[in-house]
Motif scaffolding. Structure first.
Motif, short mmCIF file in Angstrom:
data_model
loop_
_atom_site.label_atom_id
_atom_site.label_comp_id
_atom_site.label_asym_id
_atom_site.label_seq_id
_atom_site.Cartn_x
_atom_site.Cartn_y
_atom_site.Cartn_z
N HIS A 175 30.28 77.15 -34.08
CA HIS A 175 29.33 75.82 -34.12
C HIS A 175 27.87 76.08 -34.39
O HIS A 175 27.48 76.97 -33.83
N PHE A 213 31.15 78.36 -27.48
CA PHE A 213 31.31 77.64 -26.16
C PHE A 213 32.40 78.30 -25.14
O PHE A 213 33.01 79.33 -25.49
N LEU A 273 23.60 79.23 -30.75
CA LEU A 273 23.97 78.06 -31.28
C LEU A 273 22.88 77.85 -32.32
O LEU A 273 23.05 76.77 -33.15
N ILE A 313 25.69 75.18 -22.12
CA ILE A 313 25.06 75.11 -23.28
C ILE A 313 23.62 75.48 -23.46
O ILE A 313 23.35 76.42 -24.50
N SER A 331 28.11 71.42 -33.99
CA SER A 331 28.79 70.88 -32.84
C SER A 331 29.01 69.46 -33.06
O SER A 331 28.37 68.63 -33.50
N LEU A 360 24.16 74.10 -33.57
CA LEU A 360 23.25 72.94 -32.70
C LEU A 360 22.13 72.62 -33.41
O LEU A 360 21.34 73.59 -33.71
#
Length: 346
Positions: free
Chosen positions: A20, A307, A68, A61, A91, A22
């Protein structure tokens, strides 16, 4: 770019299809454009997850922001894991299923642009998946084309539902047809679970909610005959497809005895071999079963990077399942290569 440990030696390249990205700046702009809607969505997340889980997730996070957001940190982590390539998707908190048509279109376009920019910094290592505004079916094909044709991405990531749009919705037929025509990947990754407050403690919102949503979404696809009408679809289900591959016998029974469940051409279990699944099942016994019901050509290594509910060592999970070496090799990279072809060839 210099060779990494993941590229050294004679080992075949390993691909992680579930990783993922972000987008903090984009989220800040969404907050600026729709403050009331963002606040309402945040309240829903509090009710669905519970305050304790939200606080723990926030800390987790926060500690992983570099992985990320930063390509260098991502590549370093991949090297440490022994992963050559990642399929990078946003995400799922960036789906914004509540967004109006105008905002949802901007989000899809901006997400596709940012994903493309991120993977372009390491094109021999990273493959991008964009998004579409699932809650606005009349706009989906436009943004699928934007992702695949406009931005050169390998496909798109979608949720299990958005608003009143289930994956069996007839309004999605042009989307499925176009995705099949393009030969692109559709990565099914839920965000949130409609069981809401029933899962608001013990992190049930994730541990139970995610596999539930996968199972529901795939069941909509199967029972509605989507895979009959579009046999060339390349749908990859996150989290090993959730509960469905492990309880598929009940679906077959319903197909045999219930007229309202007999709208697909074949027993539901047969469609597991028309789908693809990642290995994020956290259990070598479960992984062996997934391979048994879906086939060794239909399982792809995934980690849910970075994660905490993902796998820190996804390669070891695959190798611990006791699979034949040729199946292991397919799962670790060959199946992903076959799905996206030249898009991942350095």
């Amino acid at each position: 770019m210099t060779d990494s440990p993941a590229l050294s030696g004679d080992r075949a390249p390993v691909t992680d299809v579930h990783a993922h990205l972000l987008l903090p700046a984009m989220h800040a702009e969404v907050e600026r454009r729709a403050p009331a809607e963002v606040a309402a969505a945040a309240d829903l997340e509090r009710r669905r997850n519970g305050v304790e889980s939200l606080q723990a997730s926030g800390a987790m996070i926060g500690a992983r922001i570099p992985k990320l957001t930063d390509v260098g940190a991502r590549l370093a982590a991949m090297d440490e894991q022994g992963v050559h390539r990642q399929w990078v998707s946003v995400s799922p908190n960036h789906f914004y299923p509540w967004a109006s048509e105008g905002l949802a279109g901007w989000v899809a376009s901006e997400t596709n642009r940012l994903i493309a920019e991120h993977v372009a910094r390491a094109p021999d290592r990273l493959v991008g998946l964009g998004v579409v505004p699932l809650q606005h079916p009349e706009r989906i094909v436009e943004y699928l084309d934007d992702a695949v044709l406009g931005r050169g991405l390998a496909g798109v990531e979608i949720s299990s539902f958005a608003g009143d749009v289930e994956l069996s919705d007839e309004r999605l037929e042009p989307f499925w047809a176009r995705a099949a025509e393009l030969g692109c990947v559709v990565f099914l990754h839920p965000f949130g679970c409609s069981l809401d407050e029933r899962l608001d403690r013990f992190y049930l919102s994730n541990t139970v909610g995610q596999p539930t949503e996968n199972a529901v979404a795939l069941s909509h696809l199967i029972f509605a005959g989507v895979l009959d009408r579009h046999p060339d679809l390349k749908i990859v289900a996150a989290h090993g497809g959730g509960y469905l591959p492990f309880a598929i016998g009940r679906s077959d029974r319903a197909w045999h005895v219930r007229p309202e469940a007999h709208r697909c051409e074949h027993a539901p279990s047969t469609y597991l071999r028309r789908l693809w699944f990642d290995t994020v099942v956290h259990d070598p016994v479960a992984l062996r079963h997934l391979v048994e019901v879906a086939g060794g050509a239909r399982v792809l290594m995934g980690s849910d990077f970075p994660f905490d509910m993902g796998s820190d060592d996804p390669i070891t999970l695959v190798r611990s399942a006791g699979l034949p070496i040729e199946i292991e090799r397919r799962i670790l990279g060959e199946n992903a290569e076959a799905l996206v072809g030249s898009r991942v060839r350095a």
